[in-house]
Motif scaffolding. Sequence first.
Motif, PDB file in Angstrom:
ATOM      1  N   ARG A 169       7.316   0.614   3.333  1.00 26.99           N
ATOM      2  CA  ARG A 169       8.071  -0.174   3.513  1.00 26.99           C
ATOM      3  C   ARG A 169       7.852  -1.524   3.940  1.00 26.99           C
ATOM      4  NH1 ARG A 169       5.593   2.019   8.728  1.00 26.99           N
ATOM      5  NH2 ARG A 169       5.834   1.369  10.680  1.00 26.99           N
ATOM      6  N   VAL A 170       9.157  -1.977   3.172  1.00 26.49           N
ATOM      7  CA  VAL A 170       9.126  -3.623   3.496  1.00 26.49           C
ATOM      8  C   VAL A 170      10.454  -4.081   3.801  1.00 26.49           C
ATOM      9  CG1 VAL A 170       7.700  -4.086   1.496  1.00 26.49           C
ATOM     10  CG2 VAL A 170      10.163  -3.110   0.776  1.00 26.49           C
TER      11      VAL A 170
ATOM     12  N   ILE B 205       0.853  -1.408  -0.080  1.00 28.42           N
ATOM     13  CA  ILE B 205       0.029   0.157  -0.369  1.00 28.42           C
ATOM     14  C   ILE B 205       1.001   1.162   0.135  1.00 28.42           C
ATOM     15  CG2 ILE B 205      -1.480   1.381   1.337  1.00 28.42           C
ATOM     16  CD1 ILE B 205      -3.075  -1.673   2.083  1.00 28.42           C
ATOM     17  N   MET B 206       0.858   1.666  -0.335  1.00 32.98           N
ATOM     18  CA  MET B 206       1.390   3.380  -0.650  1.00 32.98           C
ATOM     19  C   MET B 206       0.523   4.605   0.229  1.00 32.98           C
ATOM     20  SD  MET B 206       4.077   3.381  -4.133  1.00 32.98           S
ATOM     21  CE  MET B 206       5.032   1.921  -4.035  1.00 32.98           C
ATOM     22  N   VAL B 207       0.836   5.954  -0.519  1.00 34.31           N
ATOM     23  CA  VAL B 207       0.943   7.307  -0.635  1.00 34.31           C
ATOM     24  C   VAL B 207       0.694   8.001  -1.031  1.00 34.31           C
ATOM     25  CG1 VAL B 207      -0.973   9.031   0.922  1.00 34.31           C
ATOM     26  CG2 VAL B 207      -0.688   6.602   1.836  1.00 34.31           C
ATOM     27  N   ASP B 208       1.697   8.960  -0.765  1.00 36.99           N
ATOM     28  CA  ASP B 208       2.420   9.777  -1.605  1.00 36.99           C
ATOM     29  C   ASP B 208       2.970   8.936  -2.959  1.00 36.99           C
ATOM     30  OD1 ASP B 208       4.296   9.242   0.452  1.00 36.99           O
ATOM     31  OD2 ASP B 208       5.667   9.812  -1.171  1.00 36.99           O
TER      32      ASP B 208
ATOM     33  N   PHE C 169      11.693   1.330   1.727  1.00 35.56           N
ATOM     34  CA  PHE C 169      10.419   2.195   1.089  1.00 35.56           C
ATOM     35  C   PHE C 169      10.542   2.084  -0.735  1.00 35.56           C
ATOM     36  CE2 PHE C 169      10.885   6.581   3.691  1.00 35.56           C
ATOM     37  CZ  PHE C 169      10.320   5.435   4.804  1.00 35.56           C
TER      38      PHE C 169
ATOM     39  N   ILE D 250      -3.772  -4.479   6.218  1.00 32.25           N
ATOM     40  CA  ILE D 250      -4.006  -2.988   7.175  1.00 32.25           C
ATOM     41  C   ILE D 250      -5.312  -2.808   6.989  1.00 32.25           C
ATOM     42  CG2 ILE D 250      -3.228  -0.963   7.900  1.00 32.25           C
ATOM     43  CD1 ILE D 250      -0.571  -1.510   7.525  1.00 32.25           C
TER      44      ILE D 250
ATOM     45  N   THR E   8       6.229   9.135  -3.090  1.00 31.29           N
ATOM     46  CA  THR E   8       7.614  10.414  -3.070  1.00 31.29           C
ATOM     47  C   THR E   8       8.389   9.275  -2.150  1.00 31.29           C
ATOM     48  OG1 THR E   8       6.612  11.876  -2.772  1.00 31.29           O
ATOM     49  CG2 THR E   8       6.084  11.460  -4.614  1.00 31.29           C
ATOM     50  N   GLY E   9       8.397   8.994  -1.068  1.00 31.81           N
ATOM     51  CA  GLY E   9       9.480   8.154  -0.505  1.00 31.81           C
ATOM     52  C   GLY E   9       9.089   8.855   1.070  1.00 31.81           C
ATOM     53  N   MET E  10       7.715  10.326   1.093  1.00 35.49           N
ATOM     54  CA  MET E  10       7.613  11.027   1.985  1.00 35.49           C
ATOM     55  C   MET E  10       6.626  10.082   3.407  1.00 35.49           C
ATOM     56  SD  MET E  10       5.355  13.962   1.826  1.00 35.49           S
ATOM     57  CE  MET E  10       3.694  13.505   2.272  1.00 35.49           C
ATOM     58  N   CYS E  11       6.240   9.128   3.256  1.00 30.37           N
ATOM     59  CA  CYS E  11       5.798   8.638   4.362  1.00 30.37           C
ATOM     60  C   CYS E  11       5.801   7.377   5.252  1.00 30.37           C
ATOM     61  CB  CYS E  11       3.809   9.077   3.665  1.00 30.37           C
ATOM     62  SG  CYS E  11       3.301   7.292   2.570  1.00 30.37           S
ATOM     63  N   GLY E  12       6.088   6.553   4.343  1.00 30.47           N
ATOM     64  CA  GLY E  12       7.096   5.045   4.779  1.00 30.47           C
ATOM     65  C   GLY E  12       5.579   4.068   4.869  1.00 30.47           C
ATOM     66  N   CYS E  13       4.593   4.225   3.998  1.00 32.84           N
ATOM     67  CA  CYS E  13       4.200   3.323   4.718  1.00 32.84           C
ATOM     68  C   CYS E  13       3.734   2.373   3.625  1.00 32.84           C
ATOM     69  CB  CYS E  13       2.516   4.033   3.738  1.00 32.84           C
ATOM     70  SG  CYS E  13       1.034   2.431   3.238  1.00 32.84           S
TER      71      CYS E  13
ATOM     72  N   ARG F  45       1.653  -6.397   5.946  1.00 32.22           N
ATOM     73  CA  ARG F  45       1.361  -4.970   5.350  1.00 32.22           C
ATOM     74  C   ARG F  45       0.117  -4.211   4.847  1.00 32.22           C
ATOM     75  NH1 ARG F  45       3.768  -1.604   8.737  1.00 32.22           N
ATOM     76  NH2 ARG F  45       3.334   0.126   6.447  1.00 32.22           N
TER      77      ARG F  45
END
Lengths: 277, 464
Positions: free
Chosen positions: A226-227, A214-217, A235, A259, A219-224, A256
């Motif tokens: 992460r693996v 799962i991602m949000v931005d 990221f 979630i 661009t490396g901003m949120c860390g959602c 993950r």
Amino acid sequence: MYKIMLREDLVPSIHLFKVEAPAVARKAQAGQFVVLRVDEKGERIPLTVADWDREEGSITIVFMEVGATTRKLAQLKAGDYIANFAGPLGLPTHIDNFGTVVCVGGGFAVAPIVPIARSMKEAGNRVLSIMGARNKDLLFWEDRLRAVSDELIVTTDDGSYGRKALVTEPLKELLEGERKIDRVIAIGPTVMMKFCAKTTEPFGIKTIVSLNPIMVDGTGMCGCCRVEVGGQTKFTCVDGPDFDGHQVDWDLLFTRQRIYLDEEKKALERWEQMSHA
Amino acid sequence: MPKLDLNRVSMPKQEPLVRARNFDEVALGYNEEQALAEATRCIQCPKRSCIDGCPVEVDIPDFILAVRDGNMPEAVRILKSKNSLPGICGRVCPQESQCEATCTIAKKGAPIAIGRLERYVADWELRQGQMQKPELAKPTGKKVAVVGSGPAGLTAAADLAKLGHEVTIFEALHTAGGVLMYGIPEFRLPKHVVQTEVDFVRSLGVDVRLDSVVGKTATVDEIMEDGYDAVFLGTGAGLPMFLNIPGENLNGIYSANEFLTRTNLMKAYLFPEYDTPVKVGRRVAVVGGGNVAMDSARCALRLGAEEVYIVYRRSEVELPARREEVENAQEEGIIFKLLTNPKRFIGNDQGWVVGAECYEMELGEPDDSGRRRPIVKEGSEFVIDVDIVVIALGTTPNPLVPTTTKGLEVTRRGTVVADEETGKTVKDAVWAGGDVVTGAATVISAMGAGKRAAASIDEYLRGL
């Protein structure tokens, strides 16, 4: 706003959009993805690019209807607009002349494997491809993948077309065969990628997978996204999406990805109620 | 002349227990009567020392005088001649350590509530429904690319546009505003205020290109090849730091960036009307003691958490958050677990976090930051039961631009090296300012950097 120039229904639940996005098309490479938002209340979802046309300024995406967002997206027609479309994101797939490369695409991920196989071919590799689906009705782009491969094996889980097998069976046979395999690229559902990696591991052949957390931005901003790869947190959006499949912590990825199961169900129910109303 | 009133006019706020359950703005702002009374407290001293405390040098006594005289259009004009984002600054600037700290009255009593008056003026204009447009200089024919639409970028863009340059902002996300949109919550900075001020910047002729991830969609060098004469990098500090302790990737553990982005930018508090969800659970622990930690904790409360903890490794006096925000959080019922630091996170068999095992800490000698160093009390481990953890330890610059731009000098901390006065980097025609240069700091210091860089860019462009 980004115009949908063309829509094709590859199979009833898998659709292709060609989207007018010249800035993205100018830079896109095999293995990269875009993040899109269907409308002003939409979530940001990542989709791997399936093709691009730099002259026409278009990006092709292929997606399967799974949740509320992809169903909402599937309501759009040619001539409609997508609110946001950012990319190309992530690192491109590492393309080089490795020798012989096996490209495995499962489900709707046959779409992103095509540009990778094509790039591998252009780099001078012998490309052996495997594509698989649950059944005949979910298969598409056999012709496109065949056109950029030296050999192509098609499998279905139920045997309704091609060989009745999971993609890991022909993959194992290729590894056991006479020909030296130098690299494997596997893209598809997480479970498929995991078992492709497990299949190649005993042979010690580098296996690249394209992870889909799962991602949000994006661009490396949120860390959602992460693996863990080789015991280190990465990221996916900026360090990947391609990683060494033998190093990936697959259980963590599965966990993950789950979630928001409850929320996804709720959103889908709400979508179904609204589309019936 | 009436006797000097040493107490400031207080600003009405939503009641703590009410506001803790909604996302509406906490501080309600002065009404006309309150603003007049506060403006009248200003003694219009000849020293005008408040201006020295303002990073963008607003002519503070002059706009306060205009408020006192009831000449609101003039107050707006004075304020906006130096500050293009007054509604934002009036709400989120740490005035207590800037203009209000240098106010002459501060020596005797409560300084003039400059921030509240600034907000009053900005809100007055907002209510008029029409924005004053400052006079723009004659077009120079020069083009400037601004990367990032946060406080530094918006300020640089506005100043450059006023000076007659053609400005394009490249923004990675789908909405302009940067941290003002994704980071600072609605209840502290309503998003319509941000968008109105972004629209003001647009009204100066600035073109804002959304979905433009510089470093990916195009590199800085490619943008320059497209005919821009100068570039300003205001890309902020968008990369979240983690603790790097066991269990940190368990489900239910967020970076503050993710938690706040979901909540604010994506409006998860309105899920399922908006599509993006966020998990909250019953007990939330926020690790960290800065403004971002306070924002995260207060968001969690508003999202429905029953118990929200701030877990901070030093003591109350070292909390880096603004005093006002700490007080707001305390009033709302946030529980402060001070001198506490996580050792590891404990998960259940489904991979969800259920506990934070923490050390008790004690304070030793001051460290490099001048604050007393927190030291682990060996054997003091205890477990806090939690459903959700938010890691708010700070951020570093996103490497996307620095690593894809040839010829920039980057420090070990990932910040871009730029001249303190001018923002000029070592790369030709490229300036930088805000968090990407300083590391995570304040909105107003980023705006100050944007302003100084705009002046330097203007000088450069006129010499071309």
